[in-house]
Scaffold this active site. Sequence first.
Site, PDB file in Angstrom:
ATOM      1  N   GLU A  23      25.200  26.529  31.366  1.00  0.00           N
ATOM      2  CA  GLU A  23      25.681  25.296  30.747  1.00  0.00           C
ATOM      3  C   GLU A  23      24.598  24.640  29.895  1.00  0.00           C
ATOM      4  O   GLU A  23      24.896  23.901  28.957  1.00  0.00           O
ATOM      5  CB  GLU A  23      26.153  24.319  31.832  1.00  0.00           C
ATOM      6  N   LYS A  43      39.733  21.845  28.825  1.00  0.00           N
ATOM      7  CA  LYS A  43      40.373  20.642  29.367  1.00  0.00           C
ATOM      8  C   LYS A  43      41.401  20.082  28.390  1.00  0.00           C
ATOM      9  O   LYS A  43      42.508  19.704  28.789  1.00  0.00           O
ATOM     10  CB  LYS A  43      39.313  19.574  29.679  1.00  0.00           C
ATOM     11  N   HIS A  45      25.223  49.121  45.183  1.00  0.00           N
ATOM     12  CA  HIS A  45      26.279  50.112  45.389  1.00  0.00           C
ATOM     13  C   HIS A  45      27.510  49.805  44.532  1.00  0.00           C
ATOM     14  O   HIS A  45      28.558  50.436  44.712  1.00  0.00           O
ATOM     15  CB  HIS A  45      26.651  50.159  46.873  1.00  0.00           C
TER      16      HIS A  45
END
Length: 434
Positions: free
Chosen positions: A287, A422, A308
Amino acid sequence: MKSIELNIEKALFFAEKEFNAAKDDARQAITTLEEGSGAGNDFLGWVKLPSETPAELLDRINATAARLQENCDYVVCVGIGGSYLGAKAVNTALADNFEYYYAPEPKRPKVLYAGQNIGEEYTAELEKLLTGKRFGIIVISKSGTTTEPAIAFRILKEQLEKQAGKEAAKDLIVAITDEKKGALRTLATQEGYETYVIPDNVGGRFSVLTPVGLLPIAVAGHDIKKLMAGAVEMEKSTLRPNEDNIAETYARMRNALYRSGKKIEILANFDPKLHYFGEWWKQLYGESEGKEGKGIYPAAVDFTTDLHSMGQWIQEGERTIFETVISVAKPAVERRVPSDEANLDGLNYLAGKRIDEVNKMAELGTQMAHVDGGVPNMRIVIESLDEHTLGGLIYFFEKACGISGYMLGVNPFNQPGVEAYKKNMFTLLKKPGY
């Protein structure tokens, strides 16, 4: 050893020229931070936060935590992003790995998390768990209108008031919010909740050392004074540009690697308790730096588990990556590999060795393989998983993030891109005004 040490030797030879060339940029970035003369300088409250936090505030937080511990078996921390990740990172690092399989003990409530997603099943199952239980809520939001935590708080507040009664519920809810304005501040004033302030000059991803992180950490039973002492120590040691400033060195090395074509940083750990520390770190750097078409992409892995799964790509995939490994020098317990007469699994060559010795050799072997495979490798060694060390590690990464962001040429303290989803979501949901 120092409680936190940084080794860049296995990264330096990949970009030594760029590292040397970045010295002046790094030191200018530190000066810009300390003088408050750069972009986003109205969000630099975290820089001197550890040393300027009054003891009285920590005492008050501990008193609030004691009240919740006395009256709750579960405390739900409601928040998203920086409003929960820092607390969860510290609480997970300091907890028993199987903490949530045990029943709550007197004055040791389980800290749960809500409002970090909009999962319908998650919400319903949390309600089910809390039905008939003694629980409290720490709700964290500057505005009180952020969608995810606002939904969770509305639902949990209703459940708590039904179970405990409205009058009792007000003493079981603590709001951490803006000092003067916003929906949550208004509600807290109307209902009489105890409140703490999110400082205006501290962004969410830098807020773990404010009441945002400190209260949930204290409720979980951890020593926030030791946490802050570790942060103060790191603040002092990274105050000025110099060769011993590990925040400067880390920021400078990662930018040197970025300039040499390494676009992805993988934060790796060899202790499962550090999983959520990686999640907190991803938000802090992602961010802060991902702007204007720039930024190192932050990823996190848990080794040896992810060797793995992701190990093949790290070893032989596109060479655009570098690794930063967090290594814990001293585990809190000792467990050795037993001997077996039949030795069907062929492990007797390890008999008598500590499990951590096996883990450390896996770490060293991984570093050797990855470096040989063209992956620059930095190593952060922390003495142990305790409050003092974690406080220092938090501040180290925060300070390095501010330096690194300025070196990249972006404002590390805003997040304009977060608003895009948003706006679309509000339009699709037909929120008034969108």
